[in-house]
Each structure stands twice: as C-alpha cells, then as structure tokens.
Design a protein around this motif. Structure first.
Motif, PDB file in Angstrom:
ATOM      1  N   UNK A  95      14.220   2.739  10.115  1.00 41.08           N
ATOM      2  CA  UNK A  95      13.123   1.776  10.121  1.00 41.08           C
ATOM      3  C   UNK A  95      12.437   1.726   8.749  1.00 41.08           C
ATOM      4  N   UNK A  96      11.607   0.732   8.528  1.00 48.10           N
ATOM      5  CA  UNK A  96      10.778   0.670   7.326  1.00 48.10           C
ATOM      6  C   UNK A  96       9.330   0.555   7.784  1.00 48.10           C
ATOM      7  N   UNK A  97       8.454   1.338   7.174  1.00 51.96           N
ATOM      8  CA  UNK A  97       7.067   1.433   7.621  1.00 51.96           C
ATOM      9  C   UNK A  97       6.326   0.117   7.660  1.00 51.96           C
ATOM     10  N   UNK A 100      15.734  -1.613  12.511  1.00 53.43           N
ATOM     11  CA  UNK A 100      17.013  -0.947  12.302  1.00 53.43           C
ATOM     12  C   UNK A 100      18.069  -1.740  13.054  1.00 53.43           C
ATOM     13  N   UNK A 147      -6.012   9.263   2.754  1.00 54.23           N
ATOM     14  CA  UNK A 147      -5.532   9.984   3.936  1.00 54.23           C
ATOM     15  C   UNK A 147      -6.624  10.868   4.513  1.00 54.23           C
ATOM     16  N   UNK A 148      -7.634  11.180   3.704  1.00 51.39           N
ATOM     17  CA  UNK A 148      -8.712  12.038   4.186  1.00 51.39           C
ATOM     18  C   UNK A 148      -9.743  11.242   4.981  1.00 51.39           C
ATOM     19  N   UNK A 162      -9.178   7.521  15.994  1.00 51.64           N
ATOM     20  CA  UNK A 162     -10.136   7.523  17.105  1.00 51.64           C
ATOM     21  C   UNK A 162     -11.575   7.628  16.605  1.00 51.64           C
ATOM     22  N   UNK A 189      -7.611   6.735   8.619  1.00 49.67           N
ATOM     23  CA  UNK A 189      -6.443   7.252   7.893  1.00 49.67           C
ATOM     24  C   UNK A 189      -5.183   6.475   8.251  1.00 49.67           C
ATOM     25  N   UNK A 190      -5.285   5.502   9.169  1.00 49.04           N
ATOM     26  CA  UNK A 190      -4.132   4.643   9.440  1.00 49.04           C
ATOM     27  C   UNK A 190      -4.195   3.365   8.616  1.00 49.04           C
ATOM     28  N   UNK A 248      -5.005   1.210  20.684  1.00 49.62           N
ATOM     29  CA  UNK A 248      -4.170   1.331  21.875  1.00 49.62           C
ATOM     30  C   UNK A 248      -3.387   2.626  21.711  1.00 49.62           C
ATOM     31  N   UNK A 277      -2.284   5.687  20.242  1.00 53.34           N
ATOM     32  CA  UNK A 277      -2.516   6.403  18.990  1.00 53.34           C
ATOM     33  C   UNK A 277      -2.964   5.513  17.864  1.00 53.34           C
ATOM     34  N   UNK A 300      -3.725  -2.011  17.327  1.00 51.97           N
ATOM     35  CA  UNK A 300      -2.809  -3.147  17.459  1.00 51.97           C
ATOM     36  C   UNK A 300      -3.590  -4.398  17.172  1.00 51.97           C
ATOM     37  N   UNK A 332      -1.808  -0.641   4.863  1.00 51.66           N
ATOM     38  CA  UNK A 332      -1.644   0.792   5.073  1.00 51.66           C
ATOM     39  C   UNK A 332      -2.369   1.581   3.993  1.00 51.66           C
ATOM     40  N   UNK A 333      -2.697   2.837   4.253  1.00 51.45           N
ATOM     41  CA  UNK A 333      -3.329   3.680   3.236  1.00 51.45           C
ATOM     42  C   UNK A 333      -2.464   3.810   1.987  1.00 51.45           C
ATOM     43  N   UNK A 334      -1.135   3.838   2.197  1.00 50.08           N
ATOM     44  CA  UNK A 334      -0.243   4.002   1.038  1.00 50.08           C
ATOM     45  C   UNK A 334      -0.326   2.786   0.117  1.00 50.08           C
TER      46      UNK A 334
END
Lengths: 349, 374
Positions: free
Chosen positions: B50-52, B60, B132-133, B138, B151-152, B229, B231, B234, B240-242
C-alpha cells in the motif's frame, strides 16, 4: 552522536544503490565460482549485517557488534579461515541488502532475512537452513485496549521498508476487508521513534524484532505483542548464487552449529572432545575422523574452530536472544527437533 | 597542416569516446557475468504493497507504474507547495531586513543565519518529531468545530457542493469571458480614450452571475466534518504529519537562502534609483513596487532557480521521515522486485526532467524580466 550516526548511515544508504550501479562499470574480475577462493586468498570475509537490530546485529556495551547474525559471520570466518576475527562487517539497510549481495560487495548476507521464493528465484540469493524461525505479528500500546489483531480496523500501522512486512500487513488487512494507513520507514530506529512517540496505533513486524524494540524502549509492560504469528518468517543467511562452493560452506556451517548442540558439544568442551571423544558422530563432526573438511574444501578442524569461536547454536541463541540477553525470548520454534522445535541438521557425513 | 587547437580537440573527443566505450563495455560484461538483465517489464506487474497517501486512487494490486506515478505526484505536490511557501517566507524575511528597523533587521538576520547553517536533515527530523508529538487522535486539539490537529495530521471540514464539477466549469467560463471582455475593452480604450459602455455592461453582468452562483452554492453547500471512527478520523480534508513536516522543513530551510537573494538583489541596485524615486515623491512602498522590484527581479531569477532546483531534489529526503515520495515508493518497489538498476534509472530520468522543466520555466520568466530597449 546517535543522530549523526543515523544521518551518515542514511546518506551512505541513499548513495549505495547508485554506487552499486556504478560498481558495474568497474573492470570485470574473473570470479565465477571463485568467491570462496578469493576469501581464502585475501584472508578476510565481508559479511552484510543489520544496522541496529537487537539480538541479531547491534553494537554491544563494549562497542563491538553482537547478535545471532554476527555469530553466523564469525562461524563462517572461523570455518574458512580459522579465525573468527577475520570478518569485515558491512552494516546495511533492509532496502540495500540484496543489491549489495548481487554486486559482490558482500560475500555473506546475515541480516534477519526471510527466505522467500522471489529472493531465491529472481534475486539469486541462496539461503542456508534458517538460523531463526520468526513470525509476523503486531505490537500495540496496552492503553489502546485492543485484544486481537482483528480489532485493528482503521489503525495507522508503522512498517519497515524493504522487508516482507509491507506485503504481510497488506495481506492481513485485505483478507479481513479492513482498512488501515501504513507509515513506511527505513530503519528500526526511525520506526521506534514513530511508534513509541504515538504516531502509529500498531507496529507491524516479526516477534523477535518487536521484542527487541520493546526492550530497548524500556516500558515493557505498557506494550502487548500478539503471540499468534500471522505468517511464518524463517530467517536465514544467504550467499549469492554464482558460487556453489561458498554456498556449500554456508549451508553446512549452519547445520554444524545445530548438530554440535544436539551432540552437546559446547564452546567449553569442544577442544577436549576433539582430542578424546570416542563417539563416532562426534569424531566425524570434529574431524578426528577426516572427510567432511575435504569435501567442503576446508581444513578438517573447521567445526572445532567454529564452536570454539561462537559455541553451538543453542549457546549462540541464549547469548543473543534468550536467557543471557535483554530480550529473554523462549527457544520455542527455535529449539532442537528433539525438544519440540524446528531446528535440525542434515547428517554431516 | 592541422592547427594545434584542432589537434587538441580531436584528441579530447577520441579520449572521451574511448573512456565511454570502456565503461559501457565493462558495464555490459559485468551485467552478463552477474546474470543481471535490464527489463522494465516489472512496471506492468501488480504490486502487493500500500501507499500511505496518494493523489490518485491507488491500492495494492495496481501496477508498479501506477505506484510510482502516485509517488511522483506526491513529490510534485510537495515541491510546488514547498516552492510557494519558501518564496513567501523568503520574500517576507528579505524585505524585513531592508526596512531599516534595528530589531526587525536583527530578527531577519538571525532567521537567515539559523536556516542557512543548520543541516536540512536535522531540520526535517526536528519537524517530524514535533508534529508526531502532537496529542493522539482521541485527544485531538480542536480549536474550531471540525478542525482537528493530532499526531494523525491536520483534518479540516470539506465543503461538499452539489454539481460541483458543473459549477467549476461555469466559474472558469465566466472568468474567461470577463478576461476576454477586459482585453477587448482595454484595446477600445487605447484607441478611443473611453472605456466602451458595452464592456462595462458585460463585465458587471459577469460579476452579478458569479456572485449569484457563489451565493447559491454556499446556501446549498454541506460540510463534510471529519469524525473519529475507531482509531482514526474519517471524512473531511486532511494532510498527514509527514507532509506537514516535509513542507515546513523544506520551506524553512530554503527560505533563508531566498531571503538573502531578495535582500542582495535589492541592495545591488544603484542607490540613485531609490533616491530618484523619492525625489519624484513616491513613498517607500511605491518605490519598491514600481522602481526597485522590477529591476531586482532580473537579478533574482537565476539564483532563485538554483534554490528551486535544490528544493525539488531535497524532497527525496522524505524517505527519512516516511512521506511516500517517488524515492520512498521506488525503494519499496525496488525491494519487492529486485530491479535496482531499472528503478535508479527511473529516479535519474524523472529528477532530471523535473529540474529541466523548472529551468525552462524560470528561463521564460527571465526573458520577460529582461531589459527592453525602447
């Protein structure tokens, strides 16, 4: 210090693939089937090992590399050259290991590497029998309240790049019709930082590696590793497919380490047994009854040298992964076949 | 009789050809000896990873070609946003240094020295650690309803507009019509000295329709709010953090160099230019905007192009923090297939083309900024 090391490692890593391609421009050396001869000639073996993989290949407190894979390199060097110190270690990333092996930069790859059909068929690695049976699973923080991998729908999963784990994770989630978000990183250090920093809900990897990460992080009780393996991952050392002689040595060095354990030959008693044992199996293995060495193109005392240097398989396991190590792993699948495990040796005669 | 220069030239060419021939002979001989064949056929095979994050739909089972395309688009997305952000930061800091206020000048100087003298890799690692920190999903930080930072990543509500595509086409057509009317009317004004009445009418018509369309779409618009939803979140629009870490890291690092280019190019103009502008009664902003900036732009563009090219190439450091750019996806592909030479060749060709395209674009800009003889 650690960071600079990582930066250097990474920078080198990025260049390696290019360098390997570059190496192909170098003049051709006559070497088909001659890798073993070259090793004997220069009196040194180059071994590709992991960068920082506790239990397999990581710097010990004295600064020297230690681990079950490092022990295999030492066993190879003592069997071929009679001296376990005649090894040049090449710490490589997961992505680069097969490129290095194919280009001849390393003679032996002992790098917590799973045997797969593609790696043997398409990438021409020749694997010995496994030196560690592992299985793929997930680690999660206890606070997540998850009791089985089946509850991981929608989770973000940290995965190692260049390993079998990417495919394992995909297969696991796809077969259950669950979604997930992968975060793919190249080294265990980066993964540890991301997972223990809370970036991922789950950490996908092999039990042995995950246990190593958990120990290194410290708070062992805050994290669960699911004990049921989702796939079997037999780790095995390998050599490149163009030298049968070197492959034979690697294959039988692995068998000899296991056989030595079955026959209770240890680092401590191997010299005495070589001189005095009357057991025909021990005599044949240790070269008191010659033949094995000649067939492999080694000296007859190759097993004596090997076991004096690193001990038998069980000793190497306990020192690096088992009771004598911080990981405290059970032998489990890696016990001898006589004790309910999967480790066996074909007859050395 | 052959001249000396000619002889040297010929010798050089012959030597170069000989070296190349020797290298390529070794190359092919080594490939044969190692039993390696070069085959790009793997691009059509199905992937199993997969790719993030991806701008095009990818899962895939799609081809390697599609996986690499997804990676390339991630690279381009990062490079374009990075260049834009670095330019904004750089210009702001570069101009701040010129204002002449001692505190601001010093702040700009510290910024420039810091960004220029800390290795990019270190900046990226720090950025990744910081994002990430952030609190877990939640405990996400929610400054406004539907805006969540954790962090997501950053999640924002996404406006959902009915018939969005038709609306977009309508707006584009309207703007095109308004632009054409404007051109025609301006031409008319140049000839007659009066802005044509029909032009005025048409333009205000376009404006009214545009405002009406917007009001209608806002009134019928619904918001897709991200919600937790299980973890993860949605829905909504997210980064993304990256991506955030890469974007800010690259922009921060490059902006220091750009600030110096901006400051230096303005400083390189003769002092008489700004003095002349002041004596004409232009304020400091108009002096900058009308007199100094157009001249400085000409000086800025070539070194700016270098910085843009550097930024594009630096996106490859994404591998280090897990942003799925071309190289990150390519490394996975390389590993699954063992096609090292092919993958590295693809990297080389793609980064070469990206850089060449950027150079060409900047050169076009340079041409437009050239001094024109009247």
């Amino acid at each position: 210090m650690k960071l600079t090391g990582r930066i250097q490692g990474r920078a080198l890593g990025c260049l390696t693939a290019l360098a390997m391609v570059g190496a192909l421009f170098a003049p051709l050396e006559a070497q088909a089937g001659k890798v073993l001869d070259t090793i004997k000639q220069k009196g040194n073996l180059t071994c590709g090992v992991g960068q920082a993989v506790p239990g397999f290949s990581a710097p010990a407190t004295n600064g020297e590399l230690a681990g079950i894979d490092v022990d295999f390199c030492k066993a190879m060097a003592s069997a071929i050259l009679g001296d376990s110190n005649k090894v040049t270690y090449r710490q490589t990333s997961y992505s680069e290991r097969f490129v290095l092996l194919a280009s001849g930069e390393i003679d032996v790859l002992a790098h917590d590497t799973t045997t797969t059909l593609n790696r043997e068929g398409a990438q021409k690695a020749r694997f010995t029998s496994p030196n560690y049976f592992d299985g793929y699973t997930f680690m999660v923080p206890k606070s997540l309240g998850v009791e089985s991998p089946d509850q991981l729908a929608d989770a973000t999963v940290c995965i190692l790049q260049g390993s079998t784990f990417e495919v394992n994770t995909e297969n696991f989630f796809k077969s259950r019709g669950m979604k997930y978000t992968p975060l793919v990183l190249g080294t265990w250090e980066q993964l540890d930082a991301a997972f223990f920093g809370g970036r991922c809900d789950a950490f996908g990897g092999n039990y042995g590696n995950l246990a190593g990460s958990r120990v290194a992080h410290g708070n062992v009780d805050d994290y669960i590793i699911f004990p049921n393996f989702l796939t079997l991952e037999p780790y095995a050392p390998s050599v490149y497919g163009d030298d049968q002689d070197l492959f034979l040595v690697a294959r039988w060095v692995m068998f000899a380490m296991v056989e030595a354990e079955r026959l209770n030959i240890t680092q401590a008693n191997v010299k005495d047994l070589a001189a005095s044992s009357t057991d025909p199996e021990v005599q044949q293995l240790l070269g008191a009854k010659p033949g094995n060495g000649k067939d492999l193109g080694l000296s007859e005392d190759w097993v004596v040298n090997m076991v004096s240097a690193v001990g038998n398989y069980g000793e190497s396991f306990e020192r690096n992964l088992g009771k004598g190590s911080p990981l405290k792993l059970d032998r489990g699948l890696n016990d001898l076949w006589t004790k309910g495990g999967l480790m066996y040796a074909a007859p050395l005669r | 009789m052959i001249s000396r220069e000619r002889l040297q030239g010929v010798t050089f060419v012959v030597a170069a050809i000989a070296v190349l021939a020797w290298l390529s002979h070794n190359f092919s001989a080594n490939l044969v000896a190692k039993g390696i064949t070069i085959d790009f056929g793997f691009l059509k095979e199905a992937t199993s990873f997969p790719i993030g994050e991806s701008l095009i739909s990818y899962s895939s089972g799609d081809t390697y070609l599609r996986a690499l395309t997804a990676g390339l688009l991630n690279t381009i997305r990062l490079a374009i946003a990075g260049i834009a952000l670095a330019t904004v930061f750089g210009v702001v800091v570069g101009l701040t240094a010129r204002i002449g206020h001692p505190l601001l000048t010093r702040v700009a100087k510290v910024y420039v020295e810091f960004t220029r003298n800390v290795p990019l890799l270190l900046i990226l690692v720090v950025c990744a650690t910081v994002v990430r920190a952030l609190p877990g999903p939640r405990q996400a930080w929610t400054p406004l309803d539907g805006v969540m930072l954790s962090s997501r990543g950053l999640y924002l509500p996404l406006p959902l507009i009915e018939n969005g595509m038709a609306l977009l086409i309508a707006v584009v057509l309207l703007i095109a019509a308004a632009w054409a009317t404007m051109r025609l009317s301006l031409r008319g004004k140049n000839e007659t000295g009066v802005f044509p009445r029909t032009g005025k009418l048409a333009l205000s018509g376009c404006g009214v329709i545009l405002v009406g369309l917007c009001a209608w779409s806002v009134s019928t618009m619904t918001l897709d709010r991200p919600a937790l939803v299980g973890f993860n979140f949605r829905g909504g629009w997210s980064v993304t953090p990256e991506y955030l870490a890469m974007l800010f890291g690259l922009a921060f690092y490059t902006s220091g160099f750009i600030a110096e280019i901006v400051r230096g190019s303005l400083a390189a103009l003769p002092k008489g230019q700004s003095e002349a502008a002041s004596s004409l009664g232009l304020g400091s902003f108009l002096t900058l905007w009308l007199v100094l900036a157009p001249q400085a732009l000409r000086l800025m563009l070539p070194p700016l192009a270098n910085q843009y090219l550097n930024l594009i190439k630096n996106t490859t450091l994404a591998v280090l923090i897990g942003y799925p750019d071309l190289v990150s996806v390519g490394n996975t592909a390389l590993n699954q297939t063992g096609r090292a030479i092919e993958t590295v060749t693809i990297y080389l060709l793609i980064y070469l083309s990206l850089s060449l395209v950027t150079s060409v674009l900047i050169r076009q800009l340079e041409k437009r900024a050239q001094l024109v003889k009247l």
